[in-house]
Scaffold this motif. Sequence first.
Motif, PDB file in Angstrom:
ATOM      1  N   UNK A   2      -6.032  -5.881  22.027  1.00 24.52           N
ATOM      2  CA  UNK A   2      -7.330  -5.351  22.417  1.00 24.52           C
ATOM      3  C   UNK A   2      -7.223  -3.865  22.681  1.00 24.52           C
ATOM      4  N   UNK A   3      -8.337  -3.172  22.550  1.00 25.62           N
ATOM      5  CA  UNK A   3      -8.361  -1.746  22.849  1.00 25.62           C
ATOM      6  C   UNK A   3      -7.981  -1.521  24.308  1.00 25.62           C
ATOM      7  N   UNK A   4      -7.195  -0.491  24.553  1.00 24.39           N
ATOM      8  CA  UNK A   4      -6.788  -0.182  25.909  1.00 24.39           C
ATOM      9  C   UNK A   4      -5.525  -0.883  26.338  1.00 24.39           C
ATOM     10  N   UNK A 176     -11.145   6.127  22.292  1.00 25.74           N
ATOM     11  CA  UNK A 176     -11.404   4.796  21.740  1.00 25.74           C
ATOM     12  C   UNK A 176     -12.636   4.175  22.415  1.00 25.74           C
ATOM     13  N   UNK A 177     -13.397   3.457  21.623  1.00 18.11           N
ATOM     14  CA  UNK A 177     -14.597   2.796  22.154  1.00 18.11           C
ATOM     15  C   UNK A 177     -14.217   1.762  23.221  1.00 18.11           C
ATOM     16  N   UNK A 178     -14.911   1.818  24.338  1.00 20.59           N
ATOM     17  CA  UNK A 178     -14.692   0.847  25.395  1.00 20.59           C
ATOM     18  C   UNK A 178     -13.513   1.145  26.296  1.00 20.59           C
ATOM     19  N   UNK A 179     -12.851   2.293  26.072  1.00 22.40           N
ATOM     20  CA  UNK A 179     -11.675   2.660  26.869  1.00 22.40           C
ATOM     21  C   UNK A 179     -11.926   4.016  27.512  1.00 22.40           C
ATOM     22  N   UNK A 180     -11.666   4.169  28.809  1.00 21.80           N
ATOM     23  CA  UNK A 180     -11.855   5.484  29.435  1.00 21.80           C
ATOM     24  C   UNK A 180     -11.059   6.565  28.702  1.00 21.80           C
ATOM     25  N   UNK A 181     -11.668   7.726  28.563  1.00 23.30           N
ATOM     26  CA  UNK A 181     -10.997   8.830  27.892  1.00 23.30           C
ATOM     27  C   UNK A 181      -9.714   9.200  28.639  1.00 23.30           C
ATOM     28  N   UNK A 182      -8.638   9.356  27.895  1.00 26.25           N
ATOM     29  CA  UNK A 182      -7.367   9.710  28.525  1.00 26.25           C
ATOM     30  C   UNK A 182      -6.485  10.445  27.520  1.00 26.25           C
ATOM     31  N   UNK A 183      -5.482  11.139  28.035  1.00 29.38           N
ATOM     32  CA  UNK A 183      -4.591  11.929  27.196  1.00 29.38           C
ATOM     33  C   UNK A 183      -3.500  11.065  26.570  1.00 29.38           C
TER      34      UNK A 183
END
Length: 331
Positions: A2-4, A176-183
């Motif tokens: 899954x994403x994230x 990524x869609x559905x995932x908090x923005x991160x580096x």
Amino acid sequence: MTLGTKIAWDDTVLPFQLDRSDMRGRVARLDGVLDGILRQHDYPPAVEALVAEMALLTALIGQTIKLRWKLSLQVQTKGPVRMIATDYYGPTDEGEPARIRAYASFDRDRVTDGPPFAQLGEGYFAILIDQGKGMQPYQGITPIAGGSLRACAEAYFAQSEQLATRFSLRYGKSTERGVPEHWRAGGIMLQHMPKASPFASGEGGSGEGGLLTASDFLDEDDGENWNRVNMHLDTVEDLELIGPALPPTDLLVRLFHEEGPRVFDSQPVRFGCTCSEDRVRQSLSIYSAKDIGRMTTEEGIVTADCQFCGAHYELDPDTLGFEATKEAGGE
């Protein structure tokens, strides 16, 4: 998947060797490490990018050195970003992760919307190796040059060790869609295996400002191998370095299958800081009671903040300095 979902090769450094061309290297993927470093500070985007690049270089370089304690990278400049400092602490036990921390000092009013490297002025790039108590620390310095921190690190290895070295780095914010923005960041380090007697003329090199480059000290056969492997590395794509789909082992086969790549055990890395109240007290132990009095706030305490992790310490001034009148933790 899954994403994230955290990928098994996130926050790891994978050593490898290219037998045909007599080279060694590292592949690094950083995710949570960068979150741990960058979330402590409100950096402008250009400063964030510089810190991310330095952290990635630190992970790659730190894993090449058999450390008993610490490797540090430092940038000091006259530009808007005055300093960037990173530390890599080697694992204390077999199988334990290495630890990385980093921070930047900058003049917010002078930071522009220009490229990250444009925030650096005249200055130097340094690598410091501290092998712990009883060992002499080592420091090597090279000028800020080449248009990137990556190029500065390559120049350092050419000047200080006459080792042909190349970094290919990617870093940025994952959206990524559905995932908090991160580096996220990923990179490859290539290095020609050291020779018994490296050679370079004493008349300066062919690089910017007379700095040495690989062509100044590789002989014809080694130079041919170096150029060929770098042509392979030039084909790497952004998502191959920072994306979640391609394991580093598959990437090495894709890039260097003709060079006979061999991989070794990967090294996990984590965000980690060594600050503590005891270390703060030790740093203040050289001050007199008068000096400690100048540091004491209106509330009657001495405060200290860690630039790396943001930890905040509040201390009783009577327990500090070489003229302390009370024991720490005492009544």
